[in-house]
Write a protein that holds these residues in place. Sequence first.
Motif, mmCIF file in Angstrom:
data_model
loop_
_atom_site.group_PDB
_atom_site.id
_atom_site.type_symbol
_atom_site.label_atom_id
_atom_site.label_comp_id
_atom_site.label_asym_id
_atom_site.label_seq_id
_atom_site.Cartn_x
_atom_site.Cartn_y
_atom_site.Cartn_z
ATOM 1 N N ASN A 176 0.819 -1.210 0.000
ATOM 2 C CA ASN A 176 0.000 0.000 0.000
ATOM 3 C C ASN A 176 0.856 1.264 0.000
ATOM 4 O O ASN A 176 1.898 1.327 0.655
ATOM 5 C CB ASN A 176 -0.913 0.014 1.225
ATOM 6 C CG ASN A 176 -1.949 -1.091 1.176
ATOM 7 O OD1 ASN A 176 -2.901 -1.029 0.413
ATOM 8 N ND2 ASN A 176 -1.745 -2.109 1.987
ATOM 9 N N GLU A 177 0.394 2.257 -0.734
ATOM 10 C CA GLU A 177 1.089 3.542 -0.765
ATOM 11 C C GLU A 177 0.783 4.345 0.497
ATOM 12 O O GLU A 177 -0.153 4.058 1.228
ATOM 13 C CB GLU A 177 0.666 4.333 -2.008
ATOM 14 C CG GLU A 177 1.090 3.699 -3.319
ATOM 15 C CD GLU A 177 0.759 4.566 -4.512
ATOM 16 O OE1 GLU A 177 0.132 5.626 -4.313
ATOM 17 O OE2 GLU A 177 1.137 4.197 -5.637
ATOM 18 N N GLY A 178 1.590 5.389 0.711
ATOM 19 C CA GLY A 178 1.377 6.267 1.856
ATOM 20 C C GLY A 178 1.864 5.632 3.151
ATOM 21 O O GLY A 178 2.563 4.631 3.159
ATOM 22 N N GLY A 179 1.483 6.260 4.256
ATOM 23 C CA GLY A 179 1.812 5.705 5.565
ATOM 24 C C GLY A 179 2.851 6.485 6.340
ATOM 25 O O GLY A 179 3.006 6.278 7.544
ATOM 26 N N LEU A 180 3.610 7.391 5.684
ATOM 27 C CA LEU A 180 4.571 8.234 6.392
ATOM 28 C C LEU A 180 3.946 9.613 6.584
ATOM 29 O O LEU A 180 3.547 10.259 5.609
ATOM 30 C CB LEU A 180 5.882 8.339 5.604
ATOM 31 C CG LEU A 180 6.646 7.028 5.402
ATOM 32 C CD1 LEU A 180 7.911 7.273 4.605
ATOM 33 C CD2 LEU A 180 6.975 6.374 6.736
ATOM 34 N N LYS A 181 3.863 10.058 7.814
ATOM 35 C CA LYS A 181 3.076 11.246 8.150
ATOM 36 C C LYS A 181 3.499 12.505 7.390
ATOM 37 O O LYS A 181 2.690 13.182 6.776
ATOM 38 C CB LYS A 181 3.145 11.502 9.651
ATOM 39 C CG LYS A 181 1.958 10.942 10.427
ATOM 40 C CD LYS A 181 1.961 11.444 11.856
ATOM 41 C CE LYS A 181 0.719 10.932 12.589
ATOM 42 N NZ LYS A 181 0.677 11.413 13.980
ATOM 43 N N GLU A 182 4.781 12.840 7.439
ATOM 44 C CA GLU A 182 5.217 14.141 6.936
ATOM 45 C C GLU A 182 5.760 14.099 5.509
ATOM 46 O O GLU A 182 6.132 15.144 4.966
ATOM 47 C CB GLU A 182 6.293 14.722 7.874
ATOM 48 C CG GLU A 182 5.781 14.977 9.276
ATOM 49 C CD GLU A 182 6.849 15.589 10.161
ATOM 50 O OE1 GLU A 182 7.922 15.946 9.629
ATOM 51 O OE2 GLU A 182 6.630 15.708 11.374
ATOM 52 N N TYR A 183 5.798 12.892 4.919
ATOM 53 C CA TYR A 183 6.393 12.780 3.577
ATOM 54 C C TYR A 183 5.445 12.031 2.645
ATOM 55 O O TYR A 183 5.299 10.804 2.738
ATOM 56 C CB TYR A 183 7.742 12.063 3.657
ATOM 57 C CG TYR A 183 8.728 12.770 4.553
ATOM 58 C CD1 TYR A 183 9.376 13.927 4.139
ATOM 59 C CD2 TYR A 183 8.992 12.294 5.842
ATOM 60 C CE1 TYR A 183 10.275 14.591 4.972
ATOM 61 C CE2 TYR A 183 9.891 12.945 6.678
ATOM 62 C CZ TYR A 183 10.518 14.094 6.238
ATOM 63 O OH TYR A 183 11.404 14.751 7.061
ATOM 64 N N GLU A 184 4.785 12.776 1.784
ATOM 65 C CA GLU A 184 3.859 12.183 0.828
ATOM 66 C C GLU A 184 4.628 11.681 -0.397
ATOM 67 O O GLU A 184 5.623 12.277 -0.814
ATOM 68 C CB GLU A 184 2.811 13.212 0.388
ATOM 69 C CG GLU A 184 1.882 13.649 1.502
ATOM 70 C CD GLU A 184 0.812 14.609 0.986
ATOM 71 O OE1 GLU A 184 0.717 14.759 -0.258
ATOM 72 O OE2 GLU A 184 0.098 15.202 1.804
ATOM 73 N N GLU A 185 4.127 10.608 -0.953
ATOM 74 C CA GLU A 185 4.777 10.034 -2.133
ATOM 75 C C GLU A 185 4.551 10.927 -3.350
ATOM 76 O O GLU A 185 3.491 11.534 -3.508
ATOM 77 C CB GLU A 185 4.259 8.617 -2.386
ATOM 78 C CG GLU A 185 4.600 7.673 -1.244
ATOM 79 C CD GLU A 185 4.279 6.227 -1.563
ATOM 80 O OE1 GLU A 185 4.250 5.886 -2.758
ATOM 81 O OE2 GLU A 185 4.048 5.451 -0.619
ATOM 82 N N GLY A 186 5.568 11.000 -4.186
ATOM 83 C CA GLY A 186 5.491 11.838 -5.374
ATOM 84 C C GLY A 186 5.909 13.270 -5.139
ATOM 85 O O GLY A 186 6.040 14.049 -6.086
ATOM 86 N N GLU A 187 6.122 13.644 -3.869
ATOM 87 C CA GLU A 187 6.547 15.001 -3.528
ATOM 88 C C GLU A 187 8.058 15.020 -3.245
ATOM 89 O O GLU A 187 8.629 14.014 -2.807
ATOM 90 C CB GLU A 187 5.798 15.512 -2.304
ATOM 91 C CG GLU A 187 4.288 15.619 -2.496
ATOM 92 C CD GLU A 187 3.909 16.712 -3.488
ATOM 93 O OE1 GLU A 187 4.677 17.701 -3.584
ATOM 94 O OE2 GLU A 187 2.861 16.592 -4.142
ATOM 95 N N GLU A 188 8.688 16.161 -3.483
ATOM 96 C CA GLU A 188 10.105 16.339 -3.184
ATOM 97 C C GLU A 188 10.252 17.305 -2.009
ATOM 98 O O GLU A 188 9.655 18.382 -2.003
ATOM 99 C CB GLU A 188 10.864 16.867 -4.399
ATOM 100 C CG GLU A 188 12.360 17.015 -4.154
ATOM 101 C CD GLU A 188 13.099 17.522 -5.383
ATOM 102 O OE1 GLU A 188 12.414 18.008 -6.310
ATOM 103 O OE2 GLU A 188 14.337 17.419 -5.424
ATOM 104 N N TYR A 189 11.040 16.892 -1.027
ATOM 105 C CA TYR A 189 11.250 17.714 0.159
ATOM 106 C C TYR A 189 12.726 18.093 0.244
ATOM 107 O O TYR A 189 13.614 17.234 0.070
ATOM 108 C CB TYR A 189 10.824 16.947 1.414
ATOM 109 C CG TYR A 189 9.355 16.585 1.417
ATOM 110 C CD1 TYR A 189 8.417 17.427 1.998
ATOM 111 C CD2 TYR A 189 8.912 15.402 0.804
ATOM 112 C CE1 TYR A 189 7.068 17.095 1.984
ATOM 113 C CE2 TYR A 189 7.568 15.066 0.785
ATOM 114 C CZ TYR A 189 6.649 15.922 1.372
ATOM 115 O OH TYR A 189 5.308 15.594 1.348
ATOM 116 N N ILE A 190 13.007 19.371 0.512
ATOM 117 C CA ILE A 190 14.373 19.875 0.618
ATOM 118 C C ILE A 190 14.735 20.014 2.093
ATOM 119 O O ILE A 190 14.028 20.674 2.868
ATOM 120 C CB ILE A 190 14.544 21.226 -0.104
ATOM 121 C CG1 ILE A 190 14.115 21.097 -1.576
ATOM 122 C CG2 ILE A 190 15.992 21.688 0.000
ATOM 123 C CD1 ILE A 190 14.904 20.072 -2.380
#
Length: 461
Positions: A180-194
Amino acid sequence: MKKNWYLNKSNKYNKNKKQINLLLTSLAFFSIFLLSVSFVSAVEFEMKSEYKQGEALLAKLSGQFTKTPAEGIIEFFRGHVRIGMDHEVAKIGEDFYIFASLIGKKPDNYSVVIDDIKYRHQGEMIEEPLTKNFTIVEEFADFSINKGFISTKDDFTITVDNLKDNSIDLSLQVSTVSGNEGGLKEYEEGEEYIISVLPGEKTIDFELGSDVRSSIKNIKLKSVNQNYTIPLSIFVDSEKEVSEGKITAFDIAPTELDLTMPTNSNLTKKVYIYNTGTAKLSDVEVSLSESLKPYFQLSEDTFGQILPEDNANFDLKIVSGGEQSFSGKMNVVTAEGVSDSIKVSLKIEEGYEPKQTEQQQDITTDETCEEAGGKVCVGEEECDGEYIFAKNQFCCIGTCSEPGQSSYGKLIGWAIVLVIIAAVAWFFFKKYKKPSKPVDLLKIASGKKSFKNAGKKTDKK
């Protein structure tokens, strides 16, 4: 005219010669291709050939192991001298991963050797060590990491070490490999975080959300000059899945092993554990009865997790001795408290000649039973074709029927039914048929006499 004939003949010869040369060249390339394919190792050993100083070493191994890298011996060499290097190894999904920190290692030629392992290649058992060479260059890495893989059911952290003298920006991305996708609170899949990292260490916190499910993901950390891909295996707490109506169940295939072997011989059988429920199975352990241990060896006896509609499998290697017979059980238990077992019997006979079917290798497929065109026999049903180990079930490629039932038996059954129907019909026909009028021979004779007399009277007139 004669000159033209020679020219035509010469042109035809040159054309045929070119075609022959082209054919020979093609055959040569094809032969080289076949040779190159035949010598390709059954194990894929993926890692970089060049590392910067301070960089983390990540390696991935894929193959049909009967004795895994986790059970083997991993050694590192600088040139031809063995050196100490802290490392970790784990299985994520179907692959094995090796992690080692190269901080403090000077530029030079190195190698990693994985010994005391066994794997299959073209049906044969290979026991040769696997080796990969790599070089550490003069340049320093941008950053290092403290984990090369993660297997968890709780919140976790990754520590990055900025090896530069100035601040660096890291890009973080999460993607799902399976489950299953998702499941990490602060980091959504498909997004880039710096993430900005000052010189030195920085800890990145990962918190599991309420919607988390069992899955395998990749966490990618990237700077301008460097990147790491860290495999992440998430195990959801079984109590949470049960509370949501999940069913924990599994099957062992085959359901029984009744073996006969000649003395002083070897045999390998494949065993599958199928997750037939809707909840994942975690910390699956396989064990053998004491009576079986001197002759049976398991290629693997623990599995971190088995997702629904999936399986875990291992090889059961049997080494026979002198003539004797014995039996025992193979037991499987999970962290959820679900357990099952199958009966294992072995008869060792001197001079026994295995049947052709006993020598055939088990058939496996990555397809589900439905995709393979098969059926799952239930209860006491038997398969009139052959069994294969499909992805989700022990699968019958044929027809499932009750014991003793066959197409011949069905024909006999229908024949008996038809005979009974015919007998009943004949009985009713005989019982209720209207009796015919009895024949009066005297009356018939009397009638003939009157007819004759009547004819005579007419003649007289």
